[in-house]
Motif scaffolding. Sequence first.
Motif, PDB file in Angstrom:
ATOM      1  N   THR A  47      -1.029   9.396  -0.116  1.00  0.00           N
ATOM      2  CA  THR A  47       0.244   8.665  -0.161  1.00  0.00           C
ATOM      3  C   THR A  47       1.386   9.589  -0.566  1.00  0.00           C
ATOM      4  O   THR A  47       2.515   9.427  -0.099  1.00  0.00           O
ATOM      5  CB  THR A  47       0.178   7.480  -1.149  1.00  0.00           C
ATOM      6  OG1 THR A  47      -0.112   7.967  -2.464  1.00  0.00           O
ATOM      7  CG2 THR A  47      -0.860   6.476  -0.728  1.00  0.00           C
ATOM      8  N   TYR A 262       3.204  -1.213   3.343  1.00  0.00           N
ATOM      9  CA  TYR A 262       3.141  -2.236   2.292  1.00  0.00           C
ATOM     10  C   TYR A 262       2.421  -3.481   2.798  1.00  0.00           C
ATOM     11  O   TYR A 262       1.543  -4.035   2.112  1.00  0.00           O
ATOM     12  CB  TYR A 262       4.560  -2.570   1.843  1.00  0.00           C
ATOM     13  CG  TYR A 262       4.677  -3.779   0.935  1.00  0.00           C
ATOM     14  CD1 TYR A 262       4.200  -3.752  -0.373  1.00  0.00           C
ATOM     15  CD2 TYR A 262       5.292  -4.943   1.389  1.00  0.00           C
ATOM     16  CE1 TYR A 262       4.319  -4.855  -1.204  1.00  0.00           C
ATOM     17  CE2 TYR A 262       5.422  -6.054   0.564  1.00  0.00           C
ATOM     18  CZ  TYR A 262       4.928  -6.006  -0.727  1.00  0.00           C
ATOM     19  OH  TYR A 262       5.053  -7.107  -1.551  1.00  0.00           O
ATOM     20  N   GLU A 265      -1.545  -2.160   3.944  1.00  0.00           N
ATOM     21  CA  GLU A 265      -2.439  -1.602   2.934  1.00  0.00           C
ATOM     22  C   GLU A 265      -2.378  -2.310   1.591  1.00  0.00           C
ATOM     23  O   GLU A 265      -3.385  -2.367   0.881  1.00  0.00           O
ATOM     24  CB  GLU A 265      -2.139  -0.110   2.745  1.00  0.00           C
ATOM     25  CG  GLU A 265      -2.428   0.730   3.982  1.00  0.00           C
ATOM     26  CD  GLU A 265      -2.302   2.218   3.720  1.00  0.00           C
ATOM     27  OE1 GLU A 265      -2.296   2.624   2.531  1.00  0.00           O
ATOM     28  OE2 GLU A 265      -2.223   2.984   4.699  1.00  0.00           O
ATOM     29  N   TYR A 266      -1.195  -2.833   1.219  1.00  0.00           N
ATOM     30  CA  TYR A 266      -1.064  -3.435  -0.096  1.00  0.00           C
ATOM     31  C   TYR A 266      -1.085  -4.956  -0.062  1.00  0.00           C
ATOM     32  O   TYR A 266      -1.324  -5.598  -1.090  1.00  0.00           O
ATOM     33  CB  TYR A 266       0.217  -2.935  -0.775  1.00  0.00           C
ATOM     34  CG  TYR A 266       0.168  -1.462  -1.080  1.00  0.00           C
ATOM     35  CD1 TYR A 266      -0.333  -1.004  -2.292  1.00  0.00           C
ATOM     36  CD2 TYR A 266       0.565  -0.517  -0.146  1.00  0.00           C
ATOM     37  CE1 TYR A 266      -0.411   0.352  -2.576  1.00  0.00           C
ATOM     38  CE2 TYR A 266       0.487   0.843  -0.404  1.00  0.00           C
ATOM     39  CZ  TYR A 266      -0.002   1.269  -1.631  1.00  0.00           C
ATOM     40  OH  TYR A 266      -0.097   2.616  -1.902  1.00  0.00           O
ATOM     41  N   ARG A 267      -0.819  -5.552   1.100  1.00  0.00           N
ATOM     42  CA  ARG A 267      -0.897  -7.007   1.233  1.00  0.00           C
ATOM     43  C   ARG A 267      -2.004  -7.443   2.185  1.00  0.00           C
ATOM     44  O   ARG A 267      -2.202  -8.633   2.395  1.00  0.00           O
ATOM     45  CB  ARG A 267       0.460  -7.564   1.703  1.00  0.00           C
ATOM     46  CG  ARG A 267       1.553  -7.471   0.639  1.00  0.00           C
ATOM     47  CD  ARG A 267       1.149  -8.231  -0.627  1.00  0.00           C
ATOM     48  NE  ARG A 267       2.246  -8.348  -1.573  1.00  0.00           N
ATOM     49  CZ  ARG A 267       2.196  -9.071  -2.695  1.00  0.00           C
ATOM     50  NH1 ARG A 267       1.094  -9.720  -3.010  1.00  0.00           N
ATOM     51  NH2 ARG A 267       3.232  -9.129  -3.496  1.00  0.00           N
ATOM     52  N   VAL A 392       3.426   4.150  -6.228  1.00  0.00           N
ATOM     53  CA  VAL A 392       2.337   3.317  -5.702  1.00  0.00           C
ATOM     54  C   VAL A 392       1.004   4.055  -5.657  1.00  0.00           C
ATOM     55  O   VAL A 392       0.008   3.503  -5.181  1.00  0.00           O
ATOM     56  CB  VAL A 392       2.678   2.788  -4.284  1.00  0.00           C
ATOM     57  CG1 VAL A 392       4.008   2.074  -4.290  1.00  0.00           C
ATOM     58  CG2 VAL A 392       2.680   3.902  -3.240  1.00  0.00           C
ATOM     59  N   GLY A 395      -2.027   2.260  -6.723  1.00  0.00           N
ATOM     60  CA  GLY A 395      -2.435   1.075  -5.992  1.00  0.00           C
ATOM     61  C   GLY A 395      -1.592  -0.162  -6.237  1.00  0.00           C
ATOM     62  O   GLY A 395      -1.865  -1.216  -5.664  1.00  0.00           O
ATOM     63  N   ASP A 396      -0.557  -0.069  -7.107  1.00  0.00           N
ATOM     64  CA  ASP A 396       0.313  -1.208  -7.410  1.00  0.00           C
ATOM     65  C   ASP A 396       1.702  -0.937  -6.831  1.00  0.00           C
ATOM     66  O   ASP A 396       2.339   0.046  -7.193  1.00  0.00           O
ATOM     67  CB  ASP A 396       0.390  -1.418  -8.923  1.00  0.00           C
ATOM     68  CG  ASP A 396       1.244  -2.621  -9.315  1.00  0.00           C
ATOM     69  OD1 ASP A 396       1.639  -3.394  -8.410  1.00  0.00           O
ATOM     70  OD2 ASP A 396       1.497  -2.791 -10.528  1.00  0.00           O
ATOM     71  N   PHE A 397       2.174  -1.827  -5.957  1.00  0.00           N
ATOM     72  CA  PHE A 397       3.468  -1.614  -5.306  1.00  0.00           C
ATOM     73  C   PHE A 397       4.633  -2.229  -6.083  1.00  0.00           C
ATOM     74  O   PHE A 397       5.797  -1.959  -5.777  1.00  0.00           O
ATOM     75  CB  PHE A 397       3.444  -2.211  -3.887  1.00  0.00           C
ATOM     76  CG  PHE A 397       4.249  -1.432  -2.886  1.00  0.00           C
ATOM     77  CD1 PHE A 397       3.653  -0.485  -2.074  1.00  0.00           C
ATOM     78  CD2 PHE A 397       5.621  -1.641  -2.751  1.00  0.00           C
ATOM     79  CE1 PHE A 397       4.397   0.241  -1.156  1.00  0.00           C
ATOM     80  CE2 PHE A 397       6.369  -0.929  -1.832  1.00  0.00           C
ATOM     81  CZ  PHE A 397       5.757   0.018  -1.031  1.00  0.00           C
TER      82      PHE A 397
END
Length: 443
Positions: A47, A262, A265-267, A392, A395-397
């Motif tokens: 990332t 976002y 990968e994060y949602r 990020v 792992g937390d956006f």
Amino acid sequence: MALATTKTKKRYNILALIFGTVVINYLDRTNISVAASAIRESLELSTVQMGLIFSSFGVAYAALQIPGGIIVDKVRLRFLYAFMLFLWSVATLFQGFVNSFKILLGLRASIGVFEAPSYPANNAIVTKWFPETERASAIAIYTSGQFIGLAFLFPVLTLIQDKVGWRGLLIISGVIGIIWAVVWYAFYRDPDQHKTVSEQELTLIRDGGGFVNKSTVIRKKVKFNWNDFYEAFKHRKLWGIYLGQFCLGSVSIFFLTWFPTYLVEYRGLDFIKSGFLASIPFLAAFIGVLLAGFTSDYLIKIGRTAELARKTPVLIGLLLSTFIIGANFTDSVFFIILFLTIAFFGNGLASITWVFVSLIAPKRIIGLVGGVFNLIGGLSAVIVPSVIGILVEGGDFSPALYFIGILTSIGFLSFLLVVGKVERIELDKPNNLEKIDLENNDN
């Protein structure tokens, strides 16, 4: 050169050309964000590395804003824009053949180099072709190209990548830009060089504050004046719009870089579905920028002050952009997209900020001021993607969205408190400005 005698509206043809160019411009800025997940997997990038690739464009773009603005003041825009378009499109095409992080980083930076004069050029063209009472609307229309184009392009780009892969996506994007470079050179002319523009339209533009070169007073070609460079930095109201543009850009750059990642990968959204959902905020931003431009010009036409007409959409828009933080407090896809849509609608509403360059910058250095404005605004494209990549990494956006919300709040305060009265800064005339009879030099 003979001019048309009937009333024409050639300025709208020119605006259509700028609109198309902005769509191509943002296609080549954002196609890599659609391809980012596939590129990361294919080239085995982290990332942080992906953030650096996103930022490499911004570094080169921002670094060359002032030289780009100076070039815009000196070079015929017909040739300059076609040349820029061709080179950044070739660089886009070559991205489809890379196999290493370093080469991809270099190509992204080269796109930033060649796109650097584009927005100073857009503003200079609108300032040449449009009276002040139509300028916010014109700026809103060409700025909307980045939103409406991407609203429809995001689903199309995801489908193209699904069929031909990320390499094919970048190659196709480059070919489109090369074709448009030819279109631009074939059809664009400055007002004084346009063969079919009427004298009535030139008079309308000139009397309305447009910069029609076919007049009795023009600027003689001179060497760069370092005092003009100083003027671009010494005025408080210019610093107000510079800082405000940087903060406004933080929302835009999130949507142009990390937004698809976002969602996927994060949602946890499906790649194809994410492409269609990603188009919703861009449609909202498109509505926002047009609403701001036409409302702002309408308020001017009915006699409202420039402070009310020009600042109100920007201030409301920056406040709405803070809604991006709301996405941190829900796991519902509906509400995530809703908060992001409100935020990007606000960003669109505030995106007429180039009108402040057109109305505040001293006339003889409008390209230079535009370059500084876009330089400082463009620093968001340098800082924000890399900062988000770092924020990020665990792992937390949510810290990234807080970061963007804080920046938009600072932008609101800058336009509210620092810019002051919206009026042109007047400079002393240098000795090298001369009156020239163009009728004896018309060719």
